[in-house]
Design a protein around this motif. Sequence first.
Motif, PDB file in Angstrom:
ATOM      1  N   HIS A 129       3.221  -0.219   2.843  1.00 34.59           N
ATOM      2  CA  HIS A 129       3.481  -1.587   2.390  1.00 34.59           C
ATOM      3  C   HIS A 129       2.223  -2.178   1.744  1.00 34.59           C
ATOM      4  N   TYR A 130       1.108  -1.979   2.388  1.00 34.16           N
ATOM      5  CA  TYR A 130      -0.151  -2.546   1.898  1.00 34.16           C
ATOM      6  C   TYR A 130      -0.506  -1.990   0.522  1.00 34.16           C
ATOM      7  N   LEU A 131      -0.353  -0.680   0.356  1.00 33.53           N
ATOM      8  CA  LEU A 131      -0.677  -0.042  -0.921  1.00 33.53           C
ATOM      9  C   LEU A 131       0.153  -0.628  -2.060  1.00 33.53           C
ATOM     10  N   LEU A 132       1.455  -0.745  -1.861  1.00 32.60           N
ATOM     11  CA  LEU A 132       2.325  -1.257  -2.917  1.00 32.60           C
ATOM     12  C   LEU A 132       2.096  -2.744  -3.171  1.00 32.60           C
ATOM     13  N   ALA A 133       1.917  -3.506  -2.102  1.00 34.58           N
ATOM     14  CA  ALA A 133       1.678  -4.944  -2.257  1.00 34.58           C
ATOM     15  C   ALA A 133       0.363  -5.203  -2.970  1.00 34.58           C
ATOM     16  N   LYS A 134      -0.646  -4.417  -2.647  1.00 38.77           N
ATOM     17  CA  LYS A 134      -1.956  -4.577  -3.275  1.00 38.77           C
ATOM     18  C   LYS A 134      -1.912  -4.195  -4.753  1.00 38.77           C
ATOM     19  N   SER A 135      -1.139  -3.173  -5.071  1.00 35.53           N
ATOM     20  CA  SER A 135      -1.085  -2.682  -6.449  1.00 35.53           C
ATOM     21  C   SER A 135      -0.333  -3.620  -7.374  1.00 35.53           C
ATOM     22  N   ASN A 136       0.777  -4.186  -6.868  1.00 34.13           N
ATOM     23  CA  ASN A 136       1.610  -5.050  -7.706  1.00 34.13           C
ATOM     24  C   ASN A 136       2.442  -5.939  -6.785  1.00 34.13           C
ATOM     25  N   ALA A 137       1.898  -7.070  -6.403  1.00 31.59           N
ATOM     26  CA  ALA A 137       2.522  -7.931  -5.402  1.00 31.59           C
ATOM     27  C   ALA A 137       3.906  -8.421  -5.821  1.00 31.59           C
ATOM     28  N   LEU A 138       4.051  -8.833  -7.090  1.00 32.12           N
ATOM     29  CA  LEU A 138       5.333  -9.363  -7.552  1.00 32.12           C
ATOM     30  C   LEU A 138       6.411  -8.286  -7.534  1.00 32.12           C
ATOM     31  N   ALA A 139       6.093  -7.131  -8.086  1.00 29.87           N
ATOM     32  CA  ALA A 139       7.066  -6.033  -8.111  1.00 29.87           C
ATOM     33  C   ALA A 139       7.425  -5.599  -6.693  1.00 29.87           C
ATOM     34  N   TYR A 140       6.431  -5.593  -5.825  1.00 32.76           N
ATOM     35  CA  TYR A 140       6.672  -5.211  -4.424  1.00 32.76           C
ATOM     36  C   TYR A 140       7.669  -6.173  -3.779  1.00 32.76           C
ATOM     37  N   GLN A 141       7.499  -7.477  -4.000  1.00 31.35           N
ATOM     38  CA  GLN A 141       8.412  -8.460  -3.423  1.00 31.35           C
ATOM     39  C   GLN A 141       9.829  -8.284  -3.962  1.00 31.35           C
ATOM     40  N   GLN A 142       9.930  -7.985  -5.250  1.00 32.45           N
ATOM     41  CA  GLN A 142      11.244  -7.781  -5.858  1.00 32.45           C
ATOM     42  C   GLN A 142      11.948  -6.567  -5.244  1.00 32.45           C
ATOM     43  N   GLU A 143      11.180  -5.477  -5.064  1.00 31.08           N
ATOM     44  CA  GLU A 143      11.756  -4.260  -4.488  1.00 31.08           C
ATOM     45  C   GLU A 143      12.084  -4.460  -3.021  1.00 31.08           C
TER      46      GLU A 143
END
Length: 293
Positions: A129-143
């Motif tokens: 979760h941390y890796l994806l949120a750190k890389s692209n927070a907006l896209a992570y929230q959408q996914e």
Amino acid sequence: MKAFTKKTIFFFSLLYIGILASVGLSNGVINSKANFKLEPNINKIVLGNSHPAGTFNDSLISNFKNLADPGDCYFYGYLKLKELLKQNPQIDTVFIEFNPKTILKWEDSKLWRKHQIPNYLPFFEWQDHYLLAKSNALAYQQELIKGIVKNIKRIKENQYQYIDSIGGFRHVTASRIHAILDTITYNPKKQYKMSDIQLSEYDIKYLKKMVALGKDKNIQLIFVRSPYHKKFDARNYEDLFQAYRKAHFGTIPFLDFKDFNVDDLEFKDPEHLNYKGARKFSVWFEKQSLKNE
């Protein structure tokens, strides 16, 4: 203005608490019921991207299951392997595709492959979760929202079977090899140097996690390179690839099939076999496996 700000903060706080609660609860339900069980006789599996997916015809190989998935990266391969080993103690051998393209920077972009985050969300660790949120927070929230919807649908439909949705042999009838070869220019003497390219920063770490998991579970991990055409441009990375492999994974057995004897019409394109090539390779692979038993 202050009142509005407080209400806004309160609203978004409740929203995120609701999202996190939904993720946690639905993930927990699916984790407790997810079915990754294979047939009891299956003790060998292959994981990876479209290369092994179109190469290993598991209907022709004894006690073997192809769970490679086109577009897969090691991030999802690790999550898949983790769950498979939990539920299949009979697995003793895992083949993992490893070729020059899988160590390059563009593999990191596959972490965001469409539908993969929602499909594997219940099996994420907090580091994922941390890796994806750190890389692209907006896209992570959408996914994450898509993942909640998928979780709820899976729970509502009582659908916890995963084996059919995480990979399998791809039977490809077509061959576009001649049309493609007519349009490309290949220089067999060209070799990229480390200064010419960028290596994977994130995804390759998950290959290392797969290796560590295999060792922890006393599983035989074997890297494989599926056959590809003599004019496929991955050959231009060969020197770099071999140096990287020996430096980072030198102790892992490596079965290199890039030069397996395949006719042009047994390729789908320069980097994939069609069903004819897969049949030839799989029959040969089965014979070799029987010899080694």
